[in-house]
Design a protein around this motif. Sequence first.
Motif, PDB file in Angstrom:
ATOM      1  N   SER A   1       0.814  -1.210   0.000  1.00 35.94           N
ATOM      2  CA  SER A   1       0.000   0.000   0.000  1.00 35.94           C
ATOM      3  C   SER A   1       0.853   1.269   0.000  1.00 35.94           C
TER       4      SER A   1
ATOM      5  N   SER B   1      -2.408   8.179   0.813  1.00 30.60           N
ATOM      6  CA  SER B   1      -1.530   7.623   1.842  1.00 30.60           C
ATOM      7  C   SER B   1      -1.743   6.113   1.850  1.00 30.60           C
ATOM      8  N   SER B   2      -0.901   5.404   2.573  1.00 31.72           N
ATOM      9  CA  SER B   2      -1.032   3.951   2.616  1.00 31.72           C
ATOM     10  C   SER B   2      -2.371   3.527   3.224  1.00 31.72           C
ATOM     11  N   GLU B   3      -2.971   4.400   4.071  1.00 36.52           N
ATOM     12  CA  GLU B   3      -4.260   4.074   4.677  1.00 36.52           C
ATOM     13  C   GLU B   3      -5.401   4.114   3.666  1.00 36.52           C
ATOM     14  N   ASP B   4      -5.189   4.816   2.548  1.00 34.02           N
ATOM     15  CA  ASP B   4      -6.244   4.929   1.546  1.00 34.02           C
ATOM     16  C   ASP B   4      -6.353   3.691   0.666  1.00 34.02           C
TER      17      ASP B   4
END
Length: 409
Positions: free
Chosen positions: A148, A172-175
């Motif tokens: 991610s 971001s990696s959370e997306d």
Amino acid sequence: MRRPLIFSFVVALAGIRITSSTSSPEGDVFTEFAMNLHRAIQLVDTGENILFSPLGVSLILGMIRLGANGTTLHQIKQALKLQGNQESEEFPGLQKLSAVISEENKEFTFNLANALYLQEGFRVKEKYLHSNKNFFKSAIKLVNFQDSKASAETISGWVDMQTNGKIRNLFSSEDIGPLTKIVLVNAIYFKGEWKHKFVPDATRLEEFKVKRGVTAKIPVMRLRLKTKLGYFSANNLNYQVLELPYKGDALSLFLALPSQNVEIGDLEKLMTTSVMKDWFTALNTEEVEVALPRFKIEHKVDLKGSLLKMNVTDLFNQNCDLSGITDAPNIYISKVVQKVTIEINEEGSEAAASTGMQAAAMSMTNHSFVADHPFLFFIKHNQSGSILFMGKVTNPDVGDARGRDVESL
């Protein structure tokens, strides 16, 4: 129960830097979509300043439409006000806009880019890929969404490049999650100079009435010029509309300013396609004293809630039919994000969007347009009627647009 695959897309727009028509059927379609989207965003977004791109959202929905079927397709077409069965018949104004963009134009810079990021190994139908590439000029790129962080950096880097560095760190990696299979990205960059530039030496710190009892000191640009201006009245609500064209006259910034005793929300409620058509036909060329704040806004909009308000619902649940994209089952949209920045100053612009109303020009000898309280604005492509960017300014100070010389003002 089988877990659904997640199909996500995002649209990114570059900021506008502003320094000191005749309506068509396709223009009406663009305008109606923009008005409906603005109304939906207002219902779910409580930010002081709002900025979005109707053009960017319509392009992304158009890309999805190429692979949608059933009720999902019907909802998208209803939202976009599309007619006909052929893709080329459904986006009549896009050809005109694309022609202007593709021309070598020394008056302004306009870059429009689309991309599809696919999970390595995920099977997407060739027809869908070819349709996107041929009609929307979409780049097709493979990534590994299992990583991610790397995939977020790859997509954000592409957006950064396409918007000349104006939109950074969009993802971001959370997306991005392990179920993400496809990400559609749209990037728009515009940079233009005023046809009539504001004079930097005329900029002064002045009060802006944010709301009743609250003011802020803002750098205000001033210029006297000949331009189009109109005075309008509906339901005891008075307001002005001003056009500030860019060099080349292909694009214009329009400003809608309510009178001092009118709330900006009341003006927003009046805005419809027919009202905006009245604006363009009723504006008269006048000698106008313009006072406009120098400001900068950056706004990130989660469009999922807004599209739900526009009855685009099946995209976001297991009723979603994207069988034109892939034969994989249980595909739906997980995220719709748009990030836009705009800066207005003396030189030009750089961007990385009621019933029974009666309009009449009032007879005045001295015309002034003093934007010292909340106002609406949008940038319009005059030939196609496409609204590229649209927004509301209630507090210019929020975006920290005081600029290089505020201390000396």
